[in-house]
Scaffold this motif. Structure first.
Motif, short mmCIF file in Angstrom:
data_model
loop_
_atom_site.label_atom_id
_atom_site.label_comp_id
_atom_site.label_asym_id
_atom_site.label_seq_id
_atom_site.Cartn_x
_atom_site.Cartn_y
_atom_site.Cartn_z
N SER A 305 0.84 -1.20 0.00
CA SER A 305 0.00 0.00 0.00
C SER A 305 0.88 1.25 0.00
CB SER A 305 -0.93 0.00 1.22
OG SER A 305 -1.55 1.24 1.36
N GLN A 306 0.76 2.06 -1.06
CA GLN A 306 1.53 3.28 -1.15
C GLN A 306 1.13 4.25 -0.04
OE1 GLN A 306 4.07 3.97 -3.06
NE2 GLN A 306 4.31 6.09 -2.36
N GLU A 307 -0.17 4.31 0.27
CA GLU A 307 -0.65 5.23 1.31
C GLU A 307 -0.06 4.89 2.67
OE1 GLU A 307 -4.87 6.58 3.46
OE2 GLU A 307 -4.83 4.95 1.99
N GLN A 308 -0.02 3.61 3.00
CA GLN A 308 0.51 3.21 4.31
C GLN A 308 2.02 3.43 4.38
OE1 GLN A 308 -0.95 -0.79 5.05
NE2 GLN A 308 -3.07 -0.18 4.59
N ARG A 309 2.73 3.21 3.28
CA ARG A 309 4.17 3.50 3.27
C ARG A 309 4.42 4.99 3.48
NH1 ARG A 309 4.45 -0.21 -1.15
NH2 ARG A 309 4.71 1.51 -2.63
N GLU A 310 3.58 5.82 2.87
CA GLU A 310 3.74 7.27 3.04
C GLU A 310 3.44 7.69 4.48
OE1 GLU A 310 1.16 8.94 0.14
OE2 GLU A 310 2.51 8.56 -1.56
N GLN A 311 2.48 7.01 5.12
CA GLN A 311 2.17 7.33 6.52
C GLN A 311 3.35 6.99 7.43
OE1 GLN A 311 -1.43 5.03 7.01
NE2 GLN A 311 -2.76 6.80 6.64
N LEU A 312 4.01 5.87 7.17
CA LEU A 312 5.19 5.51 7.96
C LEU A 312 6.31 6.52 7.76
CD1 LEU A 312 5.26 1.62 7.51
CD2 LEU A 312 5.03 2.85 9.67
N GLN A 313 6.51 6.94 6.49
CA GLN A 313 7.55 7.95 6.22
C GLN A 313 7.21 9.28 6.90
OE1 GLN A 313 10.48 7.52 4.92
NE2 GLN A 313 10.12 5.37 4.38
N ALA A 314 5.92 9.63 6.92
CA ALA A 314 5.51 10.88 7.58
C ALA A 314 5.80 10.80 9.08
CB ALA A 314 4.03 11.13 7.34
N LEU A 315 5.63 9.62 9.66
CA LEU A 315 5.92 9.43 11.08
C LEU A 315 7.41 9.62 11.35
CD1 LEU A 315 4.19 8.57 13.57
CD2 LEU A 315 4.95 6.23 13.15
N ARG A 316 8.25 9.07 10.48
CA ARG A 316 9.70 9.22 10.62
C ARG A 316 10.14 10.66 10.41
NH1 ARG A 316 13.63 9.98 7.40
NH2 ARG A 316 12.30 9.79 5.57
N GLN A 317 9.59 11.28 9.37
CA GLN A 317 9.99 12.66 9.05
C GLN A 317 9.60 13.63 10.15
OE1 GLN A 317 8.08 13.20 5.29
NE2 GLN A 317 9.53 11.90 4.17
N ALA A 318 8.45 13.41 10.77
CA ALA A 318 8.01 14.31 11.84
C ALA A 318 8.95 14.28 13.03
CB ALA A 318 6.60 13.93 12.30
N ALA A 319 9.68 13.16 13.20
CA ALA A 319 10.59 13.02 14.33
C ALA A 319 12.00 13.47 14.01
CB ALA A 319 10.60 11.57 14.81
N PHE A 320 12.47 13.20 12.79
CA PHE A 320 13.90 13.37 12.51
C PHE A 320 14.22 14.41 11.43
CE2 PHE A 320 13.46 8.91 13.98
CZ PHE A 320 14.20 9.03 15.15
N GLU A 321 13.27 14.83 10.65
CA GLU A 321 13.56 15.79 9.59
C GLU A 321 12.89 17.12 9.88
OE1 GLU A 321 12.72 14.37 5.69
OE2 GLU A 321 13.73 12.45 6.00
N PRO A 322 13.67 18.18 10.10
CA PRO A 322 13.06 19.50 10.30
C PRO A 322 12.22 19.89 9.09
CG PRO A 322 15.41 19.53 10.84
CD PRO A 322 15.14 18.22 10.17
N GLU A 323 11.20 20.73 9.36
CA GLU A 323 10.29 21.14 8.31
C GLU A 323 11.05 21.81 7.17
OE1 GLU A 323 6.11 23.64 7.91
OE2 GLU A 323 6.98 23.20 9.87
#
Length: 691
Positions: A305-323
């Motif tokens: 599922s592309q949507e679920q993979r993007e949700q996992l990436q969003a979870l990672r980015q919110a923690a480790f990648e500044p906006e």
């Protein structure tokens, strides 16, 4: 000489006649008894008469229930049920409104009696009542009495609700949908439609299509507790009969119309006390709403599922990648994948591929939903949680993802997500109606509590299960307090620190444990008879005070109450029906009596034919009654409540007796008794009055 066991001494009354005092032989046919009673009053055609209990609902005496006649019972001679039914149904055809009204008043009184109900039903009484309801010529008291009589007759289960015609149901629906309607009619119409919806899927769909949700919301917003309760009952019945997709659409509509806020402010926090029936329907509404989470809880992550993979990436980015920044700009694909895998590990996933952690069901995708909600609605707390633990190198880091997955399972268990609704439970949480997205908001509070408890316990990865046990206890104890808001829940649960949990555990353990020293055990045994007598006295006093009980039919909950108490001389149980909201009546006004001497045995648990559901309703008052009745019968009081009370009293009394022996070692054997003193001059004679 005492009369035989099958002979009871009773009184028989008749209007305008001197009562008869007779000895009723229970072995004699009822027809013969009636003949003797009629002959004493010079009445011919005894087959036209019947005996009724003079008190209560004036139930007819039949061969099946004549064993309920006890010494001292008062009966009355009345018209036979078949003739009475024929007479009253005939009066329904009268052209006089007053005659019809009086006939309906008598029908309402007699309809709860199964014998009379069968006679009415066999004479097409339901059809005649249905005609009055469908015609709708009188929308006031006559219609209300007709609906009540119809409901009482249907409650016996002789006729199925599925036999009702579509025009009849539509007519009842019209009474619910009318703007100007007698206040006594609409609660009865709503109650009838609730029974139809619960008993007939086909007619339930008709009710669902004919009664708009907006109309039920109007009834809920009327400051009439009975109307609110019946409207809520029909609403939960419609929700229970709907498919999962329909239920979701209906609940979405209700929440958009601010039903949650109205329930929280005007029903839960109303000045009037919340009735048991409304509490049950709020529990059902909460259970059905939480049940919408079950599909996500049962659905594992789809690695394609592309949507679920993007949700996992969003979870990672919110923690480790500044906006505004992206991972590894200018890095090779392999290097970016390696960095992603490392950051998912820091996020607390057990596998470098986080999808493998979320294949477990439950909690499935519900855990991902919770983590995303936390990262989006509490971004500061989320970043602080992840970065604080991912930067630690002392093996004390709290894994966010693993904790979130297990915490989601824990919340689903505590809130019984996906479990079927109980028929009688009232265990709803006011906090649920005080907050949008209550499950996700509860997760946000709980995950921060978990991190706090982890630090208080100085836990490592090996202590993960121990931490979850403490968190379960913290959440369960706080939910049991039924906090009225999420903020109050947050305050109470954060005050329940790990140290406080240990203190509570130790206190409970000390209450449960007793010292094993032989002298203490001997003292406890000597104290038991006296303390059991004290418990027995308390139980009997509570029986004398009386208790309100709720009647539960074989099919569904009822809004009827009855009150029972023990006479001050402990010889008679007195009971009778009471109205909802009424204060307990004085014992002398109760119509029914049961001599204690006539009670042969007390059946509880599996031996009792009336027990349908374990743990239903409030059990404390039943323990008091089972103990009290056992005490009256001279049987042991074997309830768990008695055991707890005895243990508490023994512990307290033992501590009081040993108060002066604190920190003094108690020997295994008693010391030798010293010889008596040479004189007793030190003894004070208490019988001598001081001048």
């Amino acid at each position: 000489m005492a009369p035989p066991r099958n002979v009871v001494k009773i009184a028989v009354q008749m209007r305008d006649a001197i009562p008869q005092l007779i000895q009723l032989d229970q072995a004699k046919p009822l027809a013969a008894v009636l003949k003797e009673v009629c002959d004493a009053w010079s009445l011919a055609h005894s087959e036209r008469y019947a005996l009724q209990f003079a008190d209560g609902h004036r139930r007819y005496i039949t061969e099946n229930n004549r064993a309920e006649i006890k010494n001292g019972s008062i009966l009355c001679l009345s018209t036979a049920p078949d003739l009475e039914a024929e007479l009253l149904l005939g009066r329904l055809q009268s052209g006089s409104r007053e005659v019809r009204r009086e006939a309906l008043q008598h029908l309402v009184l007699l309809a709860p009696d199964m014998t009379f109900a069968q006679e009415v039903i066999s004479r097409d009484g339901l059809q005649r009542l249905g005609t009055i309801i469908e015609d709708g010529d009188d929308l006031g008291e006559v219609l209300a009495l007709t609906l009540r009589t119809f409901l009482e007759l249907m409650e016996h289960g002789v006729v199925s609700w599925e036999t009702l015609s579509i025009p009849f149901v539509r007519k009842v629906v019209s009474y619910v949908n009318m703007n100007l309607m007698d206040a006594s009619v609409q609660p009865l119409a709503l109650r009838l439609l609730e029974s139809v919806t619960l008993s007939s899927p086909a007619l339930g769909q008709l009710v669902k299509s004919e009664v708009p949700l907006s109309r039920l919301l109007v009834h809920l917003q009327v400051m009439n507790q009975q109307l609110q309760t019946k409207a809520m009952a029909l609403l939960t019945a419609l929700l229970q009969g709907a498919s999962p997709a329909e239920r979701k659409d209906m609940l979405d509509q209700l929440w958009q119309r601010n039903l949650r806020q109205f329930i929280y402010k005007n029903i839960i926090h109303s000045a009037a006390p919340l009735g048991d029936e409304m509490a049950h329907h709020l529990y059902v509404l909460q259970s059905l709403t939480l049940g919408l989470l079950e599909p996500r809880m049962r659905m594992p992550l789809d690695p394609y599922s592309q949507e679920q993979r993007e949700q996992l990436q969003a979870l990672r980015q919110a923690a480790f990648e500044p906006e505004g920044e992206s991972l590894g700009t200018g890095l090779s694909a392999d290097r970016r994948r390696s960095l992603c895998a490392r950051e998912f590990r820091k996020l607390g996933f057990s596998n470098s591929n986080p999808g493998q952690d979320l294949e477990r069901v439950p909690p499935g995708l519900l855990a991902l939903d919770n983590m995303l909600y936390f990262s989006r609605h509490a971004p500061s707390a989320y970043s602080r949680f992840v970065l604080e633990n991912s930067s630690r190198e002392d093996k004390h880091e709290c894994p966010f993802a693993r904790s979130s997955i297990q915490l989601t399972v824990l919340l689903c268990e505590l809130l019984r997500v996906g479990e079927p609704c109980s028929e009688t439970a009232q265990d709803f949480s006011p906090m649920f109606f005080g907050q949008d997205q209550s499950f996700h908001e509860l997760f946000c509070v709980s995950i921060q509590l978990l991190n706090k408890t982890w630090k208080e316990m100085r836990a490592t990865q090996e202590d993960f299960d121990k931490v979850m046990q403490v968190v379960r206890e913290q959440l369960a104890r706080t939910l049991a307090l039924k906090p009225s808001s999420l903020e109050l829940f947050r305050t109470k649960v954060n005050a329940l620190t790990y140290g406080e949990v240990l203190r509570l555990r130790q206190t409970e353990r000390l209450h449960q444990e007793g010292t094993l020293a032989p002298p203490i055990l001997e003292l406890r045994e000597k104290l038991k008879p006296e303390l059991m007598g004290l418990i027995r006295q308390q139980r009997l006093l509570r029986l004398c005070e009386g208790t309100l009980f709720r009647k539960i039919s074989s099919r569904r909950r009822q809004d009827k109450l009855w009150f029972c108490c023990l006479s001050p001389n402990h010889k008679v149980l007195q009971y009778g029906d009471v109205e909802e909201g009424a204060s307990p009546p004085p014992p002398e006004s109760l119509p029914e009596q049961l001599p204690v001497a006539d009670i042969r045995a007390l059946l509880t648990g599996k031996d009792c034919p009336h027990v349908r559901e374990k743990g239903s309703g409030k059990q404390n008052k039943f323990h008091l009654w089972t103990d009290g009745l056992s005490a009256l019968l001279g049987s042991p009081m074997g309830s768990e409540q008695t055991r707890q009370d005895l243990e508490q009293l023994l512990t307290m009394e033992t501590k009081l007796r040993l108060l002066e022996l604190e920190n003094v070692p108690i020997p295994e054997k008693p010391p030798p008794i010293p010889p008596p003193p040479t004189n007793f001059n030190f003894c004070y004679d208490c019988s001598i009055a001081e001048p």
